[in-house]
Write a protein that holds these residues in place. Sequence first.
Motif, mmCIF file in Angstrom:
data_model
loop_
_atom_site.group_PDB
_atom_site.id
_atom_site.type_symbol
_atom_site.label_atom_id
_atom_site.label_comp_id
_atom_site.label_asym_id
_atom_site.label_seq_id
_atom_site.Cartn_x
_atom_site.Cartn_y
_atom_site.Cartn_z
ATOM 1 N N CYS A 231 14.676 -133.721 21.121
ATOM 2 C CA CYS A 231 13.120 -133.908 20.759
ATOM 3 C C CYS A 231 12.245 -133.795 19.919
ATOM 4 O O CYS A 231 12.658 -132.761 18.763
ATOM 5 C CB CYS A 231 11.462 -133.060 21.451
ATOM 6 S SG CYS A 231 11.466 -131.240 21.780
ATOM 7 N N SER A 232 11.464 -133.702 19.290
ATOM 8 C CA SER A 232 10.137 -133.759 17.557
ATOM 9 C C SER A 232 9.871 -132.659 17.948
ATOM 10 O O SER A 232 8.345 -132.773 18.471
ATOM 11 C CB SER A 232 9.970 -134.665 17.474
ATOM 12 O OG SER A 232 9.338 -134.382 16.248
ATOM 13 N N VAL A 233 9.577 -131.485 17.442
ATOM 14 C CA VAL A 233 9.459 -129.860 16.887
ATOM 15 C C VAL A 233 7.802 -130.718 16.321
ATOM 16 O O VAL A 233 6.977 -129.870 17.101
ATOM 17 C CB VAL A 233 9.378 -128.703 16.465
ATOM 18 C CG1 VAL A 233 9.234 -129.596 14.778
ATOM 19 C CG2 VAL A 233 8.897 -128.295 16.579
ATOM 20 N N ASP A 234 7.755 -131.421 15.919
ATOM 21 C CA ASP A 234 6.548 -132.040 14.957
ATOM 22 C C ASP A 234 5.223 -132.648 16.976
ATOM 23 O O ASP A 234 4.796 -132.365 16.370
ATOM 24 C CB ASP A 234 6.378 -133.528 14.735
ATOM 25 C CG ASP A 234 6.791 -132.792 13.000
ATOM 26 O OD1 ASP A 234 6.934 -132.017 13.095
ATOM 27 O OD2 ASP A 234 7.934 -133.346 12.423
ATOM 28 N N GLN A 235 6.029 -132.861 17.809
ATOM 29 C CA GLN A 235 4.782 -133.080 19.098
ATOM 30 C C GLN A 235 4.598 -132.149 19.578
ATOM 31 O O GLN A 235 3.795 -132.588 19.989
ATOM 32 C CB GLN A 235 6.317 -134.394 19.926
ATOM 33 C CG GLN A 235 6.913 -134.997 19.585
ATOM 34 C CD GLN A 235 7.547 -135.641 20.845
ATOM 35 O OE1 GLN A 235 8.720 -134.989 20.747
ATOM 36 N NE2 GLN A 235 7.048 -136.260 21.854
ATOM 37 N N PHE A 236 4.233 -130.472 19.480
ATOM 38 C CA PHE A 236 3.990 -129.866 19.756
ATOM 39 C C PHE A 236 4.176 -128.270 18.715
ATOM 40 O O PHE A 236 2.939 -128.241 19.188
ATOM 41 C CB PHE A 236 4.959 -129.313 20.927
ATOM 42 C CG PHE A 236 5.989 -129.182 21.257
ATOM 43 C CD1 PHE A 236 6.044 -127.442 20.656
ATOM 44 C CD2 PHE A 236 7.902 -130.327 20.581
ATOM 45 C CE1 PHE A 236 8.165 -126.897 20.341
ATOM 46 C CE2 PHE A 236 8.241 -129.532 20.829
ATOM 47 C CZ PHE A 236 8.559 -128.511 20.720
ATOM 48 N N ARG A 237 3.711 -128.350 17.597
ATOM 49 C CA ARG A 237 3.995 -128.019 16.915
ATOM 50 C C ARG A 237 2.275 -127.670 16.290
ATOM 51 O O ARG A 237 2.000 -128.188 15.693
ATOM 52 C CB ARG A 237 5.139 -127.442 15.843
ATOM 53 C CG ARG A 237 4.885 -126.536 14.639
ATOM 54 C CD ARG A 237 6.088 -126.776 13.735
ATOM 55 N NE ARG A 237 5.796 -128.070 13.084
ATOM 56 C CZ ARG A 237 6.328 -128.305 12.461
ATOM 57 N NH1 ARG A 237 7.623 -128.172 11.960
ATOM 58 N NH2 ARG A 237 6.209 -130.122 12.040
ATOM 59 N N PRO A 238 1.748 -126.573 16.328
ATOM 60 C CA PRO A 238 1.070 -125.870 14.915
ATOM 61 C C PRO A 238 0.390 -126.193 13.969
ATOM 62 O O PRO A 238 1.466 -126.109 13.500
ATOM 63 C CB PRO A 238 -0.524 -124.938 16.060
ATOM 64 C CG PRO A 238 1.085 -124.065 16.916
ATOM 65 C CD PRO A 238 2.460 -124.903 16.917
ATOM 66 N N ASP A 239 -0.606 -127.133 13.703
ATOM 67 C CA ASP A 239 -1.065 -126.704 12.496
ATOM 68 C C ASP A 239 -0.240 -125.024 11.551
ATOM 69 O O ASP A 239 -1.261 -123.968 12.498
ATOM 70 C CB ASP A 239 -2.157 -127.355 11.823
ATOM 71 C CG ASP A 239 -1.720 -129.282 12.254
ATOM 72 O OD1 ASP A 239 -0.691 -129.930 11.696
ATOM 73 O OD2 ASP A 239 -3.509 -129.406 12.252
ATOM 74 N N GLY A 240 0.430 -125.227 9.829
ATOM 75 C CA GLY A 240 0.544 -123.986 10.207
ATOM 76 C C GLY A 240 1.274 -123.120 10.400
ATOM 77 O O GLY A 240 1.286 -121.864 9.872
ATOM 78 N N TRP A 241 2.191 -123.413 11.849
ATOM 79 C CA TRP A 241 2.950 -122.931 12.101
ATOM 80 C C TRP A 241 4.254 -122.094 10.987
ATOM 81 O O TRP A 241 4.665 -123.310 10.619
ATOM 82 C CB TRP A 241 3.256 -123.415 13.858
ATOM 83 C CG TRP A 241 4.307 -122.510 14.325
ATOM 84 C CD1 TRP A 241 4.024 -120.606 14.801
ATOM 85 C CD2 TRP A 241 5.869 -122.925 14.388
ATOM 86 N NE1 TRP A 241 5.491 -121.249 15.432
ATOM 87 C CE2 TRP A 241 6.088 -121.836 15.119
ATOM 88 C CE3 TRP A 241 7.074 -123.956 13.379
ATOM 89 C CZ2 TRP A 241 7.969 -121.810 15.044
ATOM 90 C CZ3 TRP A 241 8.348 -123.843 13.917
ATOM 91 C CH2 TRP A 241 8.843 -122.325 14.649
ATOM 92 N N ASN A 242 4.407 -121.306 11.453
ATOM 93 C CA ASN A 242 5.697 -121.237 9.952
ATOM 94 C C ASN A 242 7.140 -120.265 10.729
ATOM 95 O O ASN A 242 7.751 -119.557 9.476
ATOM 96 C CB ASN A 242 5.106 -120.235 8.614
ATOM 97 C CG ASN A 242 4.416 -118.797 9.274
ATOM 98 O OD1 ASN A 242 4.523 -118.784 10.491
ATOM 99 N ND2 ASN A 242 4.136 -117.851 8.156
ATOM 100 N N GLY A 243 7.495 -120.056 11.859
ATOM 101 C CA GLY A 243 8.141 -119.601 12.310
ATOM 102 C C GLY A 243 9.616 -120.709 12.453
ATOM 103 O O GLY A 243 9.591 -121.679 11.742
#
Length: 136
Positions: free
Chosen positions: A85-97
Amino acid sequence: MTKIAFACVGNAGRSQMATAFAEQERDRRDLDVDIVTGGTEPAESVHDDVVDVLGEEGIDISERTPRRITPDDVEDADCIVTMGCSVDQFRPDGWNGEHRVWSLEATSEGTDGTREQRDEIKYRVNDFFDELEASH
């Protein structure tokens, strides 16, 4: 505390196996690690062959239910591991991990293919926890 997220599409196979092995490694190594899992399109139940092949390893996930992964689940995650899956589907804006992509294609059909994925996931989780333990 370190937080790790394992995500796939259905949360009924690969991410469930990764989570189970990660919980086992966390407990075996006595590490302070929070583990979350979910899918972008959760299935109704964990695949029977996944329950069976983890049972062969002495791990019972028969009572687990797939769930949707959300931005809230991962907003404080140190690492997100995605499998299909794509992390872009659930990653919050500004996440930097850290984001890792585990491509886990089975070369066999059915239960044999699930065993192949299980063994590869077990290996990758062990390596991941070796890195985690070395960094602490």
